[in-house]
Design a protein around this motif. Structure first.
Motif, mmCIF file in Angstrom:
data_model
loop_
_atom_site.group_PDB
_atom_site.id
_atom_site.type_symbol
_atom_site.label_atom_id
_atom_site.label_comp_id
_atom_site.label_asym_id
_atom_site.label_seq_id
_atom_site.Cartn_x
_atom_site.Cartn_y
_atom_site.Cartn_z
ATOM 1 N N SER A 8 1.443 -1.671 -10.272
ATOM 2 C CA SER A 8 0.606 -2.708 -10.907
ATOM 3 C C SER A 8 -0.855 -2.598 -10.479
ATOM 4 O O SER A 8 -1.483 -3.576 -10.068
ATOM 5 N N GLY A 9 -1.400 -1.401 -10.526
ATOM 6 C CA GLY A 9 -2.817 -1.204 -10.242
ATOM 7 C C GLY A 9 -3.164 -1.165 -8.762
ATOM 8 O O GLY A 9 -4.334 -1.138 -8.399
ATOM 9 N N VAL A 10 -2.143 -1.185 -7.888
ATOM 10 C CA VAL A 10 -2.414 -1.200 -6.445
ATOM 11 C C VAL A 10 -1.759 0.024 -5.802
ATOM 12 O O VAL A 10 -0.642 0.402 -6.171
ATOM 13 N N TYR A 11 -2.466 0.648 -4.841
ATOM 14 C CA TYR A 11 -1.874 1.736 -4.080
ATOM 15 C C TYR A 11 -0.957 1.122 -3.034
ATOM 16 O O TYR A 11 -1.367 0.224 -2.297
ATOM 17 N N VAL A 12 0.280 1.608 -2.968
ATOM 18 C CA VAL A 12 1.230 1.052 -1.999
ATOM 19 C C VAL A 12 1.899 2.181 -1.227
ATOM 20 O O VAL A 12 2.045 3.294 -1.735
ATOM 21 N N ARG A 20 9.139 -3.210 -3.878
ATOM 22 C CA ARG A 20 8.700 -3.806 -5.141
ATOM 23 C C ARG A 20 9.521 -3.299 -6.330
ATOM 24 O O ARG A 20 9.672 -3.988 -7.322
ATOM 25 N N GLN A 21 9.973 -2.056 -6.212
ATOM 26 C CA GLN A 21 10.721 -1.481 -7.329
ATOM 27 C C GLN A 21 11.880 -0.666 -6.755
ATOM 28 O O GLN A 21 11.773 0.545 -6.573
ATOM 29 N N PRO A 22 12.993 -1.373 -6.439
ATOM 30 C CA PRO A 22 14.095 -0.667 -5.762
ATOM 31 C C PRO A 22 14.734 0.413 -6.628
ATOM 32 O O PRO A 22 15.225 1.405 -6.106
ATOM 33 N N GLU A 23 14.747 0.185 -7.930
ATOM 34 C CA GLU A 23 15.431 1.139 -8.809
ATOM 35 C C GLU A 23 14.430 1.960 -9.599
ATOM 36 O O GLU A 23 13.276 1.585 -9.770
ATOM 37 N N GLY A 24 14.898 3.051 -10.131
ATOM 38 C CA GLY A 24 14.078 3.855 -11.035
ATOM 39 C C GLY A 24 13.220 4.864 -10.309
ATOM 40 O O GLY A 24 12.994 4.761 -9.097
ATOM 41 N N LYS A 25 12.746 5.832 -11.074
ATOM 42 C CA LYS A 25 11.913 6.887 -10.494
ATOM 43 C C LYS A 25 10.438 6.564 -10.671
ATOM 44 O O LYS A 25 10.061 5.846 -11.585
ATOM 45 N N ARG A 26 9.629 7.113 -9.798
ATOM 46 C CA ARG A 26 8.178 6.945 -9.894
ATOM 47 C C ARG A 26 7.494 8.152 -9.245
ATOM 48 O O ARG A 26 8.130 8.882 -8.456
ATOM 49 N N GLY A 27 6.198 8.315 -9.558
ATOM 50 C CA GLY A 27 5.440 9.392 -8.950
ATOM 51 C C GLY A 27 4.994 9.016 -7.548
ATOM 52 O O GLY A 27 4.718 7.849 -7.260
#
Ligand code: SF4
Length: 218
Positions: A8-12, A20-27
């Protein structure tokens, strides 16, 4: 942060990304250096307060083994892509960058790799650097920034001067032989449809893909 994600626009960091997002893939992104051969007028690096506040500003560059340790700890079943970018130019550490790209390919061959770059490594190392990426890089995203050398130099304040624009384009064309996806980018804050049209033409003439993108470093 050395390895991070974007939510959501923030570096984490990695833990926050999973919380924040337990499931799914991300870069996941790798931040190797604050150094750069450009000094873009729009770069967050040049804004002192932004630099000091940002968790992406490195007080010390990580060693290759420190980055490998962080990469090893990633939840690889949730990794869609590994991207080398950050607050500086990754090719300022070209040999380390290549070692780490190779590490990803050897350990996680199904995960795509991407490099976001200013495309000026040939000028920095005074040789053709495009072949360096053969077999270890899936996508190279090169900042086009502008439709001509003068405008490019005014925006990037490249340390290599006016020849930078042509060198960057030549590098992009040569990368097509070695990297499956070569993408040139221009930021949407250009807000000049004629300028975007000229950028499209430059890419079409050279068989390159243009992506008009929202501003982030590189
Ligand atoms: S925007 Fe990218 S290329 Fe420009 S100075 Fe910042 S890090 Fe370097």
């Amino acid at each position: 942060m050395i390895v991070y994600s974007y939510f959501s626009g923030v570096y984490v960091n990695v833990a926050d990304s999973l919380a924040r997002q337990p499931e799914g893939k991300r870069g996941f992104y790798v931040n190797l250096t604050n150094r750069c051969t450009c000094n873009c007028t729009f770069c967050l690096r040049s804004m002192k307060q932004m630099r000091e506040d940002s968790s992406l500003w490195l007080r010390k560059e990580p060693t290759v083994s420190e980055v490998e340790q962080e990469l090893s700890a990633l939840p690889w079943d949730k990794v869609s892509e590994i991207v080398f970018c950050g607050f500086g130019e990754p090719t300022c550490r070209l040999e380390d960058l290549k070692t780490l790209l190779k590490w990803v390919k050897e350990n996680h061959p199904s995960v795509p790799t991407r490099l976001n770059t200013n495309g000026l490594s040939d000028l920095q190392y005074k040789r053709d650097t495009a072949p360096d990426f053969a077999g270890i890089l899936d996508t190279i995203s090169i900042s086009l920034n502008a439709s001509n050398a003068e405008r490019y130099l005014a925006l990037t304040r490249s340390s290599f001067g006016l020849r930078s624009f042509d060198a960057m384009l030549d590098f992009a064309v040569r990368c097509k032989k070695y990297v499956p996806h070569v993408v040139l980018t221009v930021v949407d804050h250009v807000e000049d449809s004629e300028e975007i049209r000229k950028c499209r033409k430059i890419c079409e003439d050279r068989g390159l893909t243009l992506r008009v993108r929202v501003y982030e470093d590189h």
